[in-house]
Design an enzyme around this catalytic site. Sequence first.
Site, PDB file in Angstrom:
ATOM      1  N   GLU A 243       0.829  -1.213   0.000  1.00  0.00           N
ATOM      2  CA  GLU A 243       0.000   0.000   0.000  1.00  0.00           C
ATOM      3  C   GLU A 243       0.855   1.251   0.000  1.00  0.00           C
ATOM      4  O   GLU A 243       1.536   1.531   0.985  1.00  0.00           O
ATOM      5  CB  GLU A 243      -0.898   0.026   1.243  1.00  0.00           C
TER       6      GLU A 243
ATOM      7  N   SER B 110     -15.548  -6.716   0.206  1.00  0.00           N
ATOM      8  CA  SER B 110     -15.796  -6.728  -1.241  1.00  0.00           C
ATOM      9  C   SER B 110     -16.171  -8.140  -1.619  1.00  0.00           C
ATOM     10  O   SER B 110     -15.611  -9.092  -1.070  1.00  0.00           O
ATOM     11  CB  SER B 110     -14.541  -6.382  -2.032  1.00  0.00           C
TER      12      SER B 110
HETATM   13  P1  AMO Z   1     -10.506  -6.195  -1.601  1.00  0.00           P
HETATM   14  O1  AMO Z   1      -9.202  -5.888  -2.224  1.00  0.00           O
HETATM   15  O2  AMO Z   1     -11.572  -5.149  -1.729  1.00  0.00           O
HETATM   16  O3  AMO Z   1     -11.123  -7.513  -2.217  1.00  0.00           O
HETATM   17  O4  AMO Z   1     -10.289  -6.522  -0.073  1.00  0.00           O
HETATM   18  C1  AMO Z   1     -11.337  -7.039   0.733  1.00  0.00           C
HETATM   19  C2  AMO Z   1     -11.446  -6.306   2.070  1.00  0.00           C
HETATM   20  O5  AMO Z   1     -10.175  -6.297   2.716  1.00  0.00           O
HETATM   21  C3  AMO Z   1     -10.011  -5.090   3.441  1.00  0.00           C
HETATM   22  N1  AMO Z   1      -8.788  -4.419   2.955  1.00  0.00           N
HETATM   23  C4  AMO Z   1      -7.833  -3.904   3.747  1.00  0.00           C
HETATM   24  N2  AMO Z   1      -7.709  -3.852   5.090  1.00  0.00           N
HETATM   25  C5  AMO Z   1      -6.602  -3.284   5.601  1.00  0.00           C
HETATM   26  N3  AMO Z   1      -5.601  -2.787   4.840  1.00  0.00           N
HETATM   27  C6  AMO Z   1      -5.666  -2.820   3.485  1.00  0.00           C
HETATM   28  N4  AMO Z   1      -4.648  -2.363   2.766  1.00  0.00           N
HETATM   29  C7  AMO Z   1      -6.818  -3.398   2.879  1.00  0.00           C
HETATM   30  N5  AMO Z   1      -7.206  -3.611   1.594  1.00  0.00           N
HETATM   31  C8  AMO Z   1      -8.391  -4.228   1.665  1.00  0.00           C
HETATM   32  C9  AMO Z   1     -11.240  -4.266   3.223  1.00  0.00           C
HETATM   33  C10 AMO Z   1     -11.797  -4.832   1.936  1.00  0.00           C
HETATM   34  O6  AMO Z   1     -13.169  -4.662   1.823  1.00  0.00           O
HETATM   35  N6  AMO Z   1     -10.410 -10.767  -3.644  1.00  0.00           N
HETATM   36  C11 AMO Z   1     -11.283  -9.698  -3.209  1.00  0.00           C
HETATM   37  C12 AMO Z   1     -12.396 -10.204  -2.333  1.00  0.00           C
HETATM   38  C13 AMO Z   1     -13.425 -11.049  -3.031  1.00  0.00           C
HETATM   39  O7  AMO Z   1     -13.975 -10.591  -4.050  1.00  0.00           O
HETATM   40  O8  AMO Z   1     -13.694 -12.164  -2.546  1.00  0.00           O
HETATM   41  C14 AMO Z   1     -10.453  -8.675  -2.426  1.00  0.00           C
HETATM   42  O9  AMO Z   1      -9.373  -8.962  -1.939  1.00  0.00           O
HETATM   43  O10 AMO Z   1     -12.095  -4.520   4.325  1.00  0.00           O
END
Ligand code: AMO
Length: 417
Positions: free
Chosen positions: A207, A343
């Site tokens: 990130e 998501s």
């Molecule tokens: P996505 O990338 O939206 O979807 O991630 C899913 C959920 O993970 C959390 N999240 C985070 N939490 C903390 N730090 C981060 N950098 C971060 N990025 C994401 C959020 C987010 O909603 N493969 C798809 C999921 C799917 O479709 O099954 C995915 O990874 O709460």
Amino acid sequence: MQRVLSSQLAAHVGQRVRIAGWTHRRRVLKSVSFLIVRDRAGLAQVVVSTPGALDGFGEETVVGVVGTVIANPAAPGGVELTEPVIELLSEPVRELPVELFRPELGVTLPTLLDHAAVTLRHPSRQRVFELSAAAIRGFRRVLDAQGYTEVCTPKIVGSATESGASVFKVDYFGGTAYLAQSPQFYKQTMVGVFERVYEIGPVFRAEPHDTSRHLAEYVSLDVELGFIQDHREVMAVLRDVVAGMIEEAAGLGFELPVVPVEIPVLHFAEALKIAGADPGELDLAPAHERAIGEWGLREHGSDFVFVEGYPTLKRAFYTHPEPGQAPYSRGFDLLFRGLELVSGAQRLHKYADYVATLAERGEDVAPYESYLEVFRLGMPPHGGFAIGLERFVMQLIGATNIREVTLFPRDLHRVTP
Ligand code: AMO
């Protein structure tokens, strides 16, 4: 003598027992002194009448105490230990970076995190992670009861899975591999074996954003299920899972939200309108999510809102489009108090659709060949979602920074402790 926990002392009034733990507080008075011992269950008071007996037992020193349990309504738990024999179990502690005996830690976030292994001992910090553990238990309980199989998929992988999110490269025996951004490909593949799977594990995102809601490593609670009609079926599973996670947290002393039986659902286009966003926007900005959160509370009394029908091109390539409704997809998010918590989507399940969508996005099929093989070999319509554990806990307790609810956060600036 077998060790008794502080919470069990009341059952031993009149007996000699042994407790063990950390010196939470030492109070030396003229005629009598008190040693407050902290163990995993709470605090116990030890009354010491021999002058000098507590010399050397600084706060956080590890001790064992054999003593007689007597009732004292003024002591923690209504009992205390008298006539103690105190044993030093570990080196006396000299200088502590924080004062753990205070009801509030009252330190800045960097101090909290720099000394995490010690500050986590504070009861207020422990509770947060007991809440995380309860959420994980609730997640497992609901899915186990619905015939899901728990899987553990690799975290060193050959390709990125989440377009848009950055990936950590690792030197893999002289070649290149990546840290998994998500178990996405593997959980889909496993639907071809078990039909319904879940995974609880770390995921890694390089990130570049320095925000209060992004980590470079977080715990992803992943679900994938086969033989669905559409994404709405996946959303129904998600509703039950989140309700189970919250239910499991009851009794930990946090105020918990109610998960409505029917969580309000907005189409992406409607969500843009409610948020006052430009109708041409392809995604929801954090301010839009907050506005939608307020709408959910105002119009439906709900802390949760589903947004479905995100534009296909803004979602990962495996997302199923909404047939006949271009540009919208069967991808959804669950917002919790105005923040994206989950998501999910129905996925593509036909090989030809994958090839076409990758071509449309100008991406080569080659890096995905090993993932795509299974789509030539019979995959049912399927979908799933991923919940960010730290986001869930953060929103549940109203923390302002995700690092407060992460044992040892990893971000742009931090890789230790
Ligand atoms: P996505 O990338 O939206 O979807 O991630 C899913 C959920 O993970 C959390 N999240 C985070 N939490 C903390 N730090 C981060 N950098 C971060 N990025 C994401 C959020 C987010 O909603 N493969 C798809 C999921 C799917 O479709 O099954 C995915 O990874 O709460």
